[in-house]
Design a protein around this motif. Structure first.
Motif, short mmCIF file in Angstrom:
data_model
loop_
_atom_site.label_atom_id
_atom_site.label_comp_id
_atom_site.label_asym_id
_atom_site.label_seq_id
_atom_site.Cartn_x
_atom_site.Cartn_y
_atom_site.Cartn_z
N SER A 1 0.81 -1.22 0.00
CA SER A 1 0.00 0.00 0.00
C SER A 1 0.84 1.27 0.00
CB SER A 1 -0.91 0.01 1.24
OG SER A 1 -0.16 -0.16 2.42
N ASP A 2 2.14 1.14 -0.23
CA ASP A 2 3.03 2.29 -0.29
C ASP A 2 3.08 2.76 -1.74
OD1 ASP A 2 5.10 4.15 -0.35
OD2 ASP A 2 6.35 3.04 1.08
N VAL A 3 2.29 3.78 -2.07
CA VAL A 3 2.17 4.20 -3.46
C VAL A 3 3.46 4.81 -3.99
CG1 VAL A 3 -0.31 4.53 -3.33
CG2 VAL A 3 1.19 6.43 -2.74
N VAL A 4 4.21 5.51 -3.15
CA VAL A 4 5.46 6.12 -3.61
C VAL A 4 6.48 5.04 -3.94
CG1 VAL A 4 7.35 7.66 -2.98
CG2 VAL A 4 5.00 8.22 -2.29
N GLU A 5 6.59 4.05 -3.07
CA GLU A 5 7.53 2.95 -3.31
C GLU A 5 7.14 2.17 -4.56
OE1 GLU A 5 9.32 -0.95 -3.27
OE2 GLU A 5 7.17 -0.56 -3.03
N TRP B 1 -0.97 13.02 -12.21
CA TRP B 1 -0.27 14.29 -11.99
C TRP B 1 -0.30 14.65 -10.51
CZ3 TRP B 1 -1.39 19.08 -9.95
CH2 TRP B 1 -0.57 20.14 -10.29
N TRP B 2 0.84 15.09 -9.98
CA TRP B 2 0.93 15.54 -8.60
C TRP B 2 1.30 17.02 -8.56
CZ3 TRP B 2 1.28 12.50 -3.77
CH2 TRP B 2 0.73 11.21 -3.93
N PRO B 3 1.01 17.71 -7.44
CA PRO B 3 1.27 19.16 -7.38
C PRO B 3 2.71 19.56 -7.67
CG PRO B 3 -0.15 18.50 -5.57
CD PRO B 3 0.30 17.24 -6.24
N SER B 4 3.65 18.65 -7.50
CA SER B 4 5.05 18.95 -7.82
C SER B 4 5.27 19.02 -9.32
CB SER B 4 5.95 17.86 -7.23
OG SER B 4 5.63 16.60 -7.81
N THR B 5 4.23 18.72 -10.11
CA THR B 5 4.22 18.62 -11.58
C THR B 5 4.89 17.34 -12.06
OG1 THR B 5 6.28 19.80 -12.09
CG2 THR B 5 4.27 21.14 -11.83
N CYS B 6 5.29 16.46 -11.15
CA CYS B 6 5.79 15.16 -11.58
C CYS B 6 4.59 14.22 -11.76
CB CYS B 6 6.76 14.58 -10.57
SG CYS B 6 5.98 13.98 -9.05
N VAL B 7 4.84 13.08 -12.39
CA VAL B 7 3.81 12.08 -12.60
C VAL B 7 4.12 10.87 -11.74
CG1 VAL B 7 2.80 10.49 -14.27
CG2 VAL B 7 3.24 12.86 -14.92
N LEU B 8 3.16 10.46 -10.91
CA LEU B 8 3.34 9.30 -10.04
C LEU B 8 2.23 8.31 -10.42
CD1 LEU B 8 5.06 8.31 -7.63
CD2 LEU B 8 3.29 9.20 -6.13
N ASP B 9 2.49 7.54 -11.46
CA ASP B 9 1.45 6.71 -12.05
C ASP B 9 1.59 5.27 -11.59
OD1 ASP B 9 -0.59 5.71 -13.54
OD2 ASP B 9 0.04 6.64 -15.43
N SER C 1 -4.72 9.32 -3.47
CA SER C 1 -4.36 10.04 -4.68
C SER C 1 -4.11 11.49 -4.30
CB SER C 1 -5.47 9.94 -5.73
OG SER C 1 -6.64 10.61 -5.29
N SER C 2 -3.51 12.21 -5.22
CA SER C 2 -3.16 13.60 -4.89
C SER C 2 -4.34 14.54 -5.00
CB SER C 2 -2.05 14.09 -5.83
OG SER C 2 -2.53 14.15 -7.16
N GLY C 3 -5.43 14.08 -5.60
CA GLY C 3 -6.55 14.97 -5.88
C GLY C 3 -7.55 15.07 -4.75
#
Length: 404
Positions: free
Chosen positions: A67-71, A140-148, A192-194
């Motif tokens: 469940s670690d979305v960043v990893e 899309w994340w607020p940093s403007t990077c994509v975390l898909d 999610s970032s939204g």
């Protein structure tokens, strides 16, 4: 033709919601008889054990692990398919012989299972989840990077769409790529970032187009949805509401009247809270959404006459531990028999598979789960699975083929 008799077990009857001792005769992967004193060429002794139909999980993500979305977003692209194969085996060993994958699995995974290349539940696939720009599935994340978490590839089209005509084309792409069901997010979500769950996504004309275009291909629409987003989804004809927090009385009444299913995925909330406690480094705005007060609508949905089908949202709670959902359904107002029905005949009806799955009935596939003790006792049921049969073939026997 070999005839195998599963003798003397206590069978859960998903039609009458009762459990009684009986034999099951199986030939060529199908149930051919249920009764007492049946004859066969081979026998499986089920005395003192419960026998359930193969269980069905209507909401999983087989290509996702943990469940670690960043990893997860930092892993090599193809790793998801190898982990998917392991997750399929774990799911099957838990007694879940059929799933509806709610985004992630592609046509190749389904075909590999059908051809016997990898063990796993038979599956219906959605490929990916339609999302509006800035919606729950927008990477899309607020940093403007994509975390898909579900990066597009030839078998899994990109799915950010706005407006009915974009939606029409995208659904046709999903159908072309092998989708069995169309998945959409009509509200925000948690991981999610939204926006959070209370914010609706897509307008009526867009959701209506999804349902119309899916129906043209003979498919249904499943909607990640909460609150007003769920109401819009029901109003426009989706088949099922996934998760379904913050459903008001009007929405529940519409669901009952129209036959819209609720797939509560109660396990997901347990898993997310455990992830925070274990130190998974979610961004603070996601932690706030996870920890925000939320209301499961299951008990009120049951009272309103809404049909319930089991789904877990694994891996938010781990693959292979799917049967916790049955205990949670009981905690939220279902009887044990009704919870089992949600994971068998109700789930089969939701997925359009009731003619061949969901009950221990002659003429249906011989998907059987042998459990220790009373089949109507769902407490720790996942730990009591002794053997799993899919189309009459043993695909898991406890302590013989552990899945690591």
């Amino acid at each position: 033709m070999k005839r195998t008799v599963f003798r003397g077990g206590t069978l859960f009857d998903a039609v009458s919601l009762t459990a009684e001792s009986a034999d099951i005769a199986v030939e060529n992967g199908w149930i051919v008889d249920v009764g007492s004193g049946l004859d066969g060429d081979e026998e499986v002794d089920c005395t003192g054990r419960g026998v359930l139909p193969g269980l069905i999980d209507c909401h999983v993500h087989l290509t996702m692990t943990g469940s670690d979305v960043v990893e997860s977003a930092q892993q090599p692209f193809s790793l998801q398919f190898y982990e998917g194969a392991r997750n399929m085996a774990k799911t099957l060993a838990a007694g879940v012989t059929t799933v509806r994958d709610a985004a992630g699995a592609d046509l190749g995974m389904r075909v590999a299972q059908e051809r016997g290349l990898i063990p796993g539940p038979r599956m219906q696939i959605s490929l990916n989840m339609l999302s509006q720009t800035g919606g729950h599935g927008d990477p899309w994340w607020p940093s403007t990077c994509v975390l898909d978490l579900l990066p597009p590839h030839p078998g899994r089209p990109p799915v950010i769409v706005d407006g009915p005509e974009e939606i029409r084309r995208k659904i046709r792409e999903l159908v072309r790529a092998g989708a069995d069901v169309i998945k959409v997010a009509t509200s925000g979500g948690v991981v999610s970032s939204g926006a959070g769950p209370r914010i609706p996504h897509f307008r009526d004309d867009e959701i209506s187009m999804m349902v119309t275009e899916a129906a043209a291909a003979g498919l249904h629409v499943m909607a990640h949805a909460h609150g007003e987003g769920a109401k819009a989804a029901v109003r426009n004809g989706v088949r099922s509401i996934e998760h379904g927090h913050f459903l008001d009385d009007e929405t529940l009444a519409m669901m009952a009247e129209r036959g819209t299913w609720l797939v509560p995925t109660l396990s997901a909330g347990v898993g997310l809270r455990q992830a925070i406690e274990s130190g998974v480094p979610y961004p603070e705005h996601i932690v706030e959404k996870i920890q925000a007060p939320s209301e499961s609508s299951v008990r009120r949905a049951v009272d309103a006459g809404v049909r319930i089908a089991m789904g877990t949202d694994a891996p938010l709670y781990p693959h292979g531990e799917n049967l916790l959902e049955l205990e949670l359904l009981v905690e939220h107002g279902l009887s044990p028999a009704d919870a089992l029905h949600a994971a068998t005949l109700s789930a089969a009806e939701l997925m359009g598979l009731e003619a061949t799955l969901g009950s221990l009935t002659p003429g249906k596939r011989a998907d059987l789960v042998v459990v220790d003790g009373d089949p109507l006792d769902v407490h720790d049921l996942g730990k009591r699975v002794l053997a799993v049969y899919q189309d009459g073939r043993a695909v898991h026997v406890a302590d013989r083929d552990p899945v690591s």
